[in-house]
Design an enzyme around this catalytic site. Structure first.
Site, PDB file in Angstrom:
ATOM      1  N   ASP A  45       0.858  -1.232   0.148  1.00 20.48           N
ATOM      2  CA  ASP A  45       0.172   0.052   0.244  1.00 20.48           C
ATOM      3  C   ASP A  45       0.704   1.281  -0.034  1.00 20.48           C
ATOM      4  O   ASP A  45       0.739   2.157  -0.802  1.00 20.48           O
ATOM      5  CB  ASP A  45      -1.011   0.035   1.196  1.00 20.48           C
ATOM      6  CG  ASP A  45      -1.874  -1.110   1.420  1.00 20.48           C
ATOM      7  OD1 ASP A  45      -1.815  -2.265   0.477  1.00 20.48           O
ATOM      8  OD2 ASP A  45      -2.817  -1.062   2.155  1.00 20.48           O
TER       9      ASP A  45
ATOM     10  N   GLU B  28       0.989  -9.485  11.523  1.00 21.59           N
ATOM     11  CA  GLU B  28       0.859  -9.059  10.016  1.00 21.59           C
ATOM     12  C   GLU B  28       2.094  -8.790   9.461  1.00 21.59           C
ATOM     13  O   GLU B  28       2.238  -9.236   8.295  1.00 21.59           O
ATOM     14  CB  GLU B  28      -0.027  -7.596  10.151  1.00 21.59           C
ATOM     15  CG  GLU B  28      -0.337  -7.341   8.641  1.00 21.59           C
ATOM     16  CD  GLU B  28      -1.224  -6.014   8.758  1.00 21.59           C
ATOM     17  OE1 GLU B  28      -1.394  -5.306   9.795  1.00 21.59           O
ATOM     18  OE2 GLU B  28      -1.812  -5.321   7.746  1.00 21.59           O
TER      19      GLU B  28
HETATM   20  C1  GLC Z   1      -3.236  -4.284   3.597  1.00 23.93           C
HETATM   21  C2  GLC Z   1      -1.994  -4.797   2.746  1.00 23.93           C
HETATM   22  C3  GLC Z   1      -2.416  -5.641   1.713  1.00 23.93           C
HETATM   23  C4  GLC Z   1      -3.348  -6.713   2.266  1.00 23.93           C
HETATM   24  C5  GLC Z   1      -4.686  -6.327   3.299  1.00 23.93           C
HETATM   25  C6  GLC Z   1      -5.051  -7.584   3.981  1.00 23.93           C
HETATM   26  O1  GLC Z   1      -3.985  -3.521   2.907  1.00 23.93           O
HETATM   27  O2  GLC Z   1      -1.131  -3.984   2.176  1.00 23.93           O
HETATM   28  O3  GLC Z   1      -1.363  -6.508   0.923  1.00 23.93           O
HETATM   29  O4  GLC Z   1      -4.116  -7.573   1.156  1.00 23.93           O
HETATM   30  O5  GLC Z   1      -4.001  -5.487   4.127  1.00 23.93           O
HETATM   31  O6  GLC Z   1      -4.354  -8.196   4.695  1.00 23.93           O
END
Ligand code: GLC
Length: 433
Positions: free
Chosen positions: A167, A396
């Site tokens: 992101d 995460e």
């Molecule tokens: C965030 C991450 C993305 C992922 C999402 C859900 O947006 O950057 O890669 O898919 O979270 O885990």
């Protein structure tokens, strides 16, 4: 690792998958991400396959049940209402029967489908459902190779940073200069209610994420025009490598299932992509870089996007250089693979995709390295990944300098990758293209 430790970690990982299971799909983590995410789901299916193959296929089938008529597979499916996430369906307004976002994510489904099928205990019983999935994945690839590569250059562009899955990567800072941040509707973020704001994207970035969303919405989510109308068009080596690998894997899987046309089309896509990827190589950095399609210039940002390229069957010398680069990086980082080069002053060890290590990335990179014969580097990454888990649990992402767990906890795809890493390396040649 002793057999007991191994069994304990595997048990914990499976438990997280079960806890985040909503029946036909899983949420990435409770609270922060309460819906189905695209590449999370596909990678999570690999984790389910370790103990429940039927559930693994269902995870992917649910995602593909929400494919758009134009072939796009959205990055979020909003299966139920939840106030805890922003931007929700009322902001996207894509008009789908079950609400979805209006952009996509890395196309890892071709790879995961092949891997799960290869390990299937009863291929004959699963052939028909896998064949149906293969057709849908092929339509998604066709979508990407046209709507996101309208001139047929062999590389696809993302039109929103969220499409990359990384992101707030440093890669997007420069291209983001061309995206306005003004004139958007007032909003309140929810991610900062669940996670430390110092680890999350900034407000300036969020304004621009939303500007793009509103811009696409004004154009009715018409993918026939969005690529050319977007001020943000970036060719990400990571996104492209994942697509190329998925095309090659889908070709092999289609071949096995007797879908010769799909096999041919995807082999051609992979070949074209691999040749075009060369344009993104930077001799100075010893890795691939993003290309800003609006200016046709490489973005000077040595991120992990350029290392994920090894997930595709890139030339041996390039793979060797990437392996060497990771070992160099390992001298500065106790845990690999950081999402950005720690030697770059912009590196930020705790801010999401601007430095932290992510297990899914580690998995893709180590799989590619192993396939290229670099087992030692692959093993370094695998060992680092399991140490992070032992030290900080199933987070995460992690600070690569200290190993501190960051972001959401009990994270689904992290758990799935642990099950994969515990299985041991899969050093095999890539699907021939
Ligand atoms: C965030 C991450 C993305 C992922 C999402 C859900 O947006 O950057 O890669 O898919 O979270 O885990």
């Amino acid at each position: 690792m002793t057999p007991n430790e191994h069994a304990r970690l595997a048990g914990q990982a499976s438990q997280i998958l079960r806890e985040n299971d909503r029946g036909a799909y899983t949420v990435p983590t409770k609270g922060l991400y309460p819906f189905q995410w695209n590449w999370d789901s596909c990678l999570t299916a690999l984790g389910f396959a370790a103990f429940d193959e039927d559930r693994a296929w269902r995870e992917m089938e649910t995602l593909f049940a929400h494919q758009w008529p134009d072939g796009m597979v959205p990055h979020i499916v909003f299966h139920q209402e939840d106030e805890g996430y922003f931007p929700g369906p009322d902001v996207w307004r894509t008009g789908r029967p079950v609400p979805t976002s209006g952009i996509t994510q890395p196309a890892v489904a071709g790879f995961t489908a092949r891997r799960i099928y290869e390990r299937s205990k009863d291929k004959a019983a699963n052939a028909a459902r896998v064949r149906a999935l293969v057709e849908k994945i092929d339509r998604w690839h066709a979508f990407l190779c046209t709507a996101r590569d309208p001139k047929g250059e062999g590389l696809v562009a993302i039109i929103h940073p969220w499409e990359s899955g990384r992101d707030n990567a440093i890669d997007w800072d420069e291209p983001f200069q061309r995206v306005p941040g003004e004139g958007i509707a007032p909003y309140r973020r929810r991610d900062v209610d669940h996670a430390d704001p110092a680890h999350r994207p900034t407000k300036e970035q969020y304004d621009r994420y939303l500007w793009l969303l509103e811009h696409f919405r004004r154009h009715g989510w018409n993918n026939g025009v969005l690529h050319d109308l977007s001020p943000f068009r970036v060719v990400d080596p990571g996104f492209n490598a994942i697509l190329i690998r998925s095309c090659a894997d889908l070709a092999a899987l289609a071949e096995e299932l007797g879908a010769a046309d799909i096999a041919r089309a995807n082999r051609a896509r992979a070949e074209k992509g691999l040749a075009a990827l060369e344009r993104l190589w930077s001799e100075r950095h010893g890795q691939y870089l993003c290309l800003d399609r609006t200016t046709d210039s490489l973005v000077d940002s040595p991120s992990v996007g350029g290392l994920i390229a090894v997930f595709a069957a890139i030339p041996e010398a390039r793979a060797g250089a990437i392996g060497a680069r990771i070992m160099e990086i390992a001298k500065r980082c106790r845990y690999v693979v950081p999402s950005h080069d720690p030697a770059d002053p912009r590196f930020d060890a705790k801010r999401y995709w601007r430095g932290p290590a992510w297990l899914i990335v580690n998995y893709l990179v180590s799989d590619g390295l192993a396939a290229a014969g670099m087992d030692a580097v692959a093993e370094t990454i695998r060992a680092s990944s399991l140490q992070l888990i032992e030290k900080g649990g199933f987070a995460e992402y992690y600070d690569p300098l200290t190993g501190e767990p960051c972001g959401g906890g009990q994270f689904t795809w992290t758990a799935a990758m642990v099950l994969e890493f515990l299985r041991g390396g899969e050093a095999r040649a890539l699907a021939p293209v």
